[in-house]
Design a protein around this motif. Structure first.
Motif, mmCIF file in Angstrom:
data_model
loop_
_atom_site.group_PDB
_atom_site.id
_atom_site.type_symbol
_atom_site.label_atom_id
_atom_site.label_comp_id
_atom_site.label_asym_id
_atom_site.label_seq_id
_atom_site.Cartn_x
_atom_site.Cartn_y
_atom_site.Cartn_z
ATOM 1 N N ILE A 1 -2.054 10.151 12.035
ATOM 2 C CA ILE A 1 -3.029 9.077 12.243
ATOM 3 C C ILE A 1 -3.697 8.700 10.928
ATOM 4 C CG2 ILE A 1 -5.255 8.516 13.298
ATOM 5 C CD1 ILE A 1 -4.303 10.156 15.757
ATOM 6 N N VAL A 2 -4.113 9.697 10.176
ATOM 7 C CA VAL A 2 -4.754 9.445 8.881
ATOM 8 C C VAL A 2 -3.780 8.753 7.934
ATOM 9 C CG1 VAL A 2 -5.707 10.520 6.807
ATOM 10 C CG2 VAL A 2 -6.412 11.321 9.071
ATOM 11 N N ALA A 3 -2.554 9.233 7.885
ATOM 12 C CA ALA A 3 -1.572 8.684 6.941
ATOM 13 C C ALA A 3 -1.273 7.218 7.225
ATOM 14 C CB ALA A 3 -0.289 9.512 7.006
ATOM 15 N N TYR A 4 -0.995 6.897 8.467
ATOM 16 C CA TYR A 4 -0.687 5.497 8.798
ATOM 17 C C TYR A 4 -1.917 4.599 8.638
ATOM 18 C CZ TYR A 4 4.037 6.540 10.345
ATOM 19 O OH TYR A 4 5.361 6.907 10.360
ATOM 20 N N GLY B 1 0.827 -1.199 0.000
ATOM 21 C CA GLY B 1 0.000 0.000 0.000
ATOM 22 C C GLY B 1 0.860 1.247 0.000
ATOM 23 N N PHE B 2 0.239 2.378 -0.303
ATOM 24 C CA PHE B 2 0.990 3.633 -0.369
ATOM 25 C C PHE B 2 0.074 4.805 -0.036
ATOM 26 C CE2 PHE B 2 2.381 7.388 -2.797
ATOM 27 C CZ PHE B 2 3.650 7.560 -2.258
ATOM 28 N N TYR B 3 0.662 5.802 0.642
ATOM 29 C CA TYR B 3 -0.069 7.031 0.934
ATOM 30 C C TYR B 3 0.955 8.163 0.953
ATOM 31 C CZ TYR B 3 -3.219 10.340 3.250
ATOM 32 O OH TYR B 3 -4.003 11.434 3.562
ATOM 33 N N SER B 4 0.556 9.310 0.452
ATOM 34 C CA SER B 4 1.443 10.464 0.423
ATOM 35 C C SER B 4 0.710 11.700 0.934
ATOM 36 C CB SER B 4 1.944 10.713 -1.006
ATOM 37 O OG SER B 4 2.794 11.850 -1.054
ATOM 38 N N GLU B 5 1.407 12.485 1.750
ATOM 39 C CA GLU B 5 0.816 13.706 2.289
ATOM 40 C C GLU B 5 1.930 14.712 2.557
ATOM 41 O OE1 GLU B 5 -2.088 16.369 3.650
ATOM 42 O OE2 GLU B 5 -2.319 14.468 2.597
ATOM 43 N N LYS B 6 1.829 15.890 1.945
ATOM 44 C CA LYS B 6 2.801 16.971 2.149
ATOM 45 C C LYS B 6 4.239 16.482 1.985
ATOM 46 C CE LYS B 6 -0.260 19.585 5.216
ATOM 47 N NZ LYS B 6 -0.461 20.134 6.569
ATOM 48 N N ARG B 7 4.441 15.750 0.920
ATOM 49 C CA ARG B 7 5.743 15.235 0.502
ATOM 50 C C ARG B 7 6.266 14.086 1.358
ATOM 51 N NH1 ARG B 7 7.177 20.838 -0.256
ATOM 52 N NH2 ARG B 7 8.756 20.721 1.391
ATOM 53 N N TYR C 1 8.976 8.026 4.769
ATOM 54 C CA TYR C 1 10.014 8.966 4.354
ATOM 55 C C TYR C 1 9.492 10.380 4.614
ATOM 56 C CZ TYR C 1 12.897 5.410 2.127
ATOM 57 O OH TYR C 1 13.712 4.323 1.899
ATOM 58 N N TYR C 2 10.187 11.089 5.482
ATOM 59 C CA TYR C 2 9.747 12.424 5.890
ATOM 60 C C TYR C 2 9.912 13.421 4.756
ATOM 61 C CZ TYR C 2 9.510 16.674 8.770
ATOM 62 O OH TYR C 2 9.183 17.904 9.297
ATOM 63 N N GLY C 3 8.883 14.224 4.547
ATOM 64 C CA GLY C 3 8.898 15.170 3.440
ATOM 65 C C GLY C 3 9.275 16.594 3.820
ATOM 66 N N GLY C 4 9.641 16.802 5.092
ATOM 67 C CA GLY C 4 10.082 18.126 5.503
ATOM 68 C C GLY C 4 8.990 18.989 6.110
ATOM 69 N N ILE C 5 7.760 18.529 6.077
ATOM 70 C CA ILE C 5 6.636 19.289 6.640
ATOM 71 C C ILE C 5 5.947 18.424 7.687
ATOM 72 C CG2 ILE C 5 4.440 20.450 6.153
ATOM 73 C CD1 ILE C 5 5.415 20.846 3.293
ATOM 74 N N ASN C 6 5.800 18.945 8.901
ATOM 75 C CA ASN C 6 5.133 18.194 9.951
ATOM 76 C C ASN C 6 3.648 18.021 9.629
ATOM 77 O OD1 ASN C 6 7.483 17.964 11.447
ATOM 78 N ND2 ASN C 6 7.088 19.832 12.634
ATOM 79 N N LEU C 7 3.125 16.832 9.885
ATOM 80 C CA LEU C 7 1.726 16.549 9.574
ATOM 81 C C LEU C 7 0.809 16.738 10.772
ATOM 82 C CD1 LEU C 7 2.079 13.293 7.417
ATOM 83 C CD2 LEU C 7 2.157 15.685 6.695
#
Length: 206
Positions: A125-128, A26-32, A113-119
């Motif tokens: 919670i949503v991302a995981y 599976g894959f999810y991406s948010e704010k890089r 992989y951290y994209g440089g912007i805190n979520l």
């Protein structure tokens, strides 16, 4: 990392798990930030440890390698690991997706992989949760029976009766030894185990 226990599932003779020898991705991406998720069938803690270690080695440059697992036909043993993320923002949402599907003997690993912007906690919670859900949606589920193993010794003249009973109750012969004293090891669905024991005992007294 904490260990929890939950009540036995309503039907402890059947359980649902994911197929063996397959990986749900599976894959999810948010704010890089990118979240790669992997679902596996597991039966032991050693398998869990080996798989988690392999993902940490493969994705050594990732910021986090979070996971959750559930083990046992009754789903009684499970754990969630946040791997440095804020408490309950990673492992718990992953675990929630396993529980929501009433699965057991399953491990879900989510590599971030951290994209440089805190979520923020809500975003994590949503991302995981979504990454885990995507992995579980890409692997087949199977229903399995809880089984017991029964060992039985008998004399050779009882052979026909024993074999007839094995066939009648749909037991599986795990191992067998035929000599002056014959021995069989049988595997049978849990709900039929006591009946098999009783019928074998009756044979012994005939």
């Amino acid at each position: 990392m904490c260990q929890f226990f939950i009540p036995t599932m309503p039907d402890n003779d059947l359980y649902t798990t994911v197929v063996s020898d397959a990986v749900g991705e599976g894959f999810y991406s948010e704010k890089r930030s990118k979240f790669y998720a992997f679902a596996h069938h597991v039966a032991t803690l050693d398998e869990v440890k080996t798989l988690v270690a392999s993902y940490r080695q493969k994705y050594y440059d990732a910021r986090h390698c979070c996971y959750a697992y559930v083990l046992g036909p009754d789903g009684a043993l499970f754990r969630a690991n946040d791997d440095g993320e804020p408490s309950s923002t990673a492992g718990k949402p992953i675990l929630g997706q396993i529980h929501a599907r009433q699965l057991t003997d399953v491990l879900v690993v989510v590599v971030r992989y951290y994209g440089g912007i805190n979520l923020g906690t809500g975003g994590l919670i949503v991302a995981y949760r979504e990454a885990a859900a995507d992995a579980l949606s890409h692997i087949a589920w199977v229903e399995r029976q809880v089984e017991e193993t029964i060992d039985y010794e008998f004399t050779y003249p009882m052979m026909n009766g024993v074999m007839h009973l094995i066939k009648e109750l749909n037991a599986t012969i795990v191992s067998q030894e035929f000599d002056n004293v014959c021995k069989v090891s049988l595997r049978i669905r849990q709900r039929d185990a006591q009946l098999l024991r009783n019928r074998l005992a009756q044979l012994s007294f005939q």
